[in-house]
Design an enzyme around this catalytic site. Structure first.
Site, PDB file in Angstrom:
ATOM      1  N   LYS A 158     -10.604  -0.481  10.325  1.00 46.92           N
ATOM      2  CA  LYS A 158     -10.705  -1.695   9.517  1.00 46.92           C
ATOM      3  C   LYS A 158     -11.124  -2.909  10.331  1.00 46.92           C
ATOM      4  CE  LYS A 158      -7.310  -0.201   6.035  1.00 46.92           C
ATOM      5  NZ  LYS A 158      -8.228  -0.013   4.900  1.00 46.92           N
TER       6      LYS A 158
ATOM      7  N   ASP B 215       3.225  -3.628   7.928  1.00 44.53           N
ATOM      8  CA  ASP B 215       1.909  -3.000   7.788  1.00 44.53           C
ATOM      9  C   ASP B 215       0.875  -4.098   7.996  1.00 44.53           C
ATOM     10  OD1 ASP B 215      -0.467  -1.862   6.981  1.00 44.53           O
ATOM     11  OD2 ASP B 215       0.153  -1.472   4.918  1.00 44.53           O
TER      12      ASP B 215
ATOM     13  N   HIS C 172       0.865  -1.174   0.000  1.00 45.54           N
ATOM     14  CA  HIS C 172       0.000   0.000   0.000  1.00 45.54           C
ATOM     15  C   HIS C 172       0.901   1.223   0.000  1.00 45.54           C
ATOM     16  CE1 HIS C 172      -2.779   3.034   1.617  1.00 45.54           C
ATOM     17  NE2 HIS C 172      -3.789   2.225   1.293  1.00 45.54           N
TER      18      HIS C 172
ATOM     19  N   GLN D 272      -4.370  -4.730   6.989  1.00 44.95           N
ATOM     20  CA  GLN D 272      -5.299  -5.700   6.417  1.00 44.95           C
ATOM     21  C   GLN D 272      -5.281  -7.037   7.138  1.00 44.95           C
ATOM     22  OE1 GLN D 272      -7.709  -5.454   4.312  1.00 44.95           O
ATOM     23  NE2 GLN D 272      -7.311  -3.320   3.777  1.00 44.95           N
TER      24      GLN D 272
ATOM     25  N   CYS E 163      -4.654   2.301  -3.874  1.00 45.57           N
ATOM     26  CA  CYS E 163      -3.407   2.824  -3.293  1.00 45.57           C
ATOM     27  C   CYS E 163      -2.249   1.841  -3.474  1.00 45.57           C
ATOM     28  CB  CYS E 163      -3.578   3.172  -1.820  1.00 45.57           C
ATOM     29  SG  CYS E 163      -4.677   4.573  -1.541  1.00 45.57           S
TER      30      CYS E 163
END
Length: 479
Positions: free
Chosen positions: A298, A272, A194, A275, A437
């Site tokens: 999220k 990251d 991302h 997700q 993104c």
């Protein structure tokens, strides 16, 4: 402005919280933790209306302690009762919300808890000795402990509240990167990243004169780890940055393996997890990473709140990211010293109620069960990929279902994803269309955009069937 004081015995000197929310009792903390008090029952997951996920009322009423255990198979249809949006019609049709990878819907438990907090426990944190301020501080710091437990961190001192994963990743790129990167060094990312875990590192590397390299992917959207030796020969690897789960393809990446390689090179590993956090259990110690970032919105929580976990020894050596109130220890005309962790990185008045709601959201998804969520999404992904395979004019991207999370990206030949999404909206089906993104990934795939359907704990098979029915209408309309 002050941070909570810590007594010599390791307990908070803030008095026990009493009043509307009932007594709170002190509870033991992990070694090195920021001392907090136990969360009042009606400010925690057992809310005043006495409901657990799915609207089930526990025996015992208002003050009952709710014990929820994860089930092998969650009941998505029952959980939908917690989300008011599914009571509404979109263009005269029930909503099939397939855009949870962008942001999740919010359950009543989170929304009502935040309203209750704003109405009865709101004040600025760390700054008052009056009872309302102590309640607010308790709610805020209690959420930090929930984040710590969620990622299995050693201490709440390693948990920094941010506005989201993007700010958390920028914090590391600036505070660590500016002091540690220079000519001859390499920053390594992947083609799956991302932009929030790509652009900050690209910018800092260029600013510091360091190299910037990427790990390529194969045609299934999985990392080609045989490129690591070549990359290592091109300079001193100082940073490896990778998402645990790709937001565009759902690819589950081998972060443990990359972390081991990064440490062999003398580099830090930055993950990251935006997700990954909503869909699978996280353990920063098992992952072997040095920093991990994720967002509240999220995983059924509010926007404007997220968290960075970092190894304490690294955070201690890093410079502050933002400057101002709260993050200082003392200020004089000729010098300023910084506050202790984690407050050194939390300048100004934080998003107090949002952090509290973040904690309630963690309670919610933990009560549903991360393993149950992961299995539910895998079942939906298998089903969705099978249904899409019935459509010869649809091209799907990404790895097999067993190596991906609940995300399916695809294109219809000759039809722009924005047109696909518009027609689907007329049918009450919400999907995401665009580059998500991840423009370097789109370039690798040879497309400018894709249509993305993503699943969560409230997604049902009927949503997938309506997606496929809608795609038939899209194809018929444009053929």
């Amino acid at each position: 402005m002050r941070s909570p004081q810590v007594a010599d015995d390791g307990w908070s000197s803030v008095p026990h919280m009493i009043g509307r929310f009932g007594p709170a009792v002190a509870s033991p903390e992990p070694a090195g933790a920021i001392p907090t008090l136990a969360t009042p029952r009606c400010l925690g997951f057992a809310h005043p209306w006495g409901k657990t996920p799915g609207g089930r009322a526990p025996h015992g009423g208002y003050d009952a302690v709710v014990a929820v255990t994860a089930r092998q198979k969650l009941d998505a249809q029952a959980l939908r009762a917690d989300f008011a949006v599914f009571d509404e019609l979109v263009n005269g049709k029930p909503l099939a919300y397939l855009d949870s990878a962008a942001s999740t819907q919010k359950p009543r438990q989170v929304l009502d808890a935040m309203r209750e907090f704003y109405e009865h426990s709101y004040a600025n944190v760390h700054r008052g000795v009056y009872r309302l301020a102590e309640r607010a501080t308790e709610g805020y710091e209690g959420a930090r402990e929930k984040v710590r437990a969620f990622v299995n961190a050693s201490s709440t001192r390693e948990i920094v509240f941010t506005r989201g994963a993007t700010e958390a990743l920028n914090l590391v790129a600036y505070s660590w990167g500016l002091d540690n990167l220079g000519p001859g060094d390499l920053v390594v990312v992947t083609e799956l990243e991302h932009h929030s875990n790509f652009v900050p590192w690209q910018y800092i590397a260029q600013r510091q004169g360091a190299g910037f390299r990427h790990i390529p992917i194969d045609d299934n959207g999985e990392l080609q780890l045989d490129a690591l030796d070549r990359i290592a020969g091109e300079g001193r690897v100082k940073v490896v940055a990778n998402n645990l789960v790709s937001n565009s393809l759902g690819t589950i990446n081998p972060v443990e393996q990359l972390a081991a390689w990064a440490h062999e090179q003398g580099a830090i590993m930055v993950v990251d997890a935006a997700q990954a956090a909503p869909h699978r259990s996280l353990d920063v110690q098992a992952l072997g990473c040095d920093f991990l970032a994720f967002s509240s919105h999220k995983l059924c929580g509010p926007t404007g709140s997220g968290a960075l976990w970092g190894r304490r020894e690294l955070l201690e050596r890093m410079s502050p990211f933002n400057l101002g109130g709260e993050m200082i220890r003392s200020v004089a005309l000729d010098r300023t010293s910084w506050n202790e962790l984690p407050y050194k990185f939390e300048a100004g008045t934080p998003a107090i109620a949002e952090a509290y709601g973040f904690g309630v959201a963690l309670d919610y998804i933990s009560a549903v069960g991360l393993e149950a969520i992961e299995q539910h999404e895998r079942d939906l992904t298998v089903y969705a990929l099978g249904r899409l395979a019935e459509l010869p004019w649809v091209q799907a991207y990404g790895p097999p279902a067993e190596r991906r999370a609940g995300i399916v990206s695809f294109n219809i030949e000759g039809i722009h994803p924005h047109d696909v999404a518009q027609v689907l909206d007329w049918e009450g089906v919400a999907v995401r269309a665009g580059h998500h993104c991840t423009q370097p990934l789109m370039t690798r795939l040879g497309v400018s955009a894709t249509t993305r359907a993503s699943f969560y704990l409230y997604t049902i098979r009927d949503d997938v069937d309506r997606l496929v029915d809608g795609l038939h209408k899209v194809h018929k309309s444009f053929s």
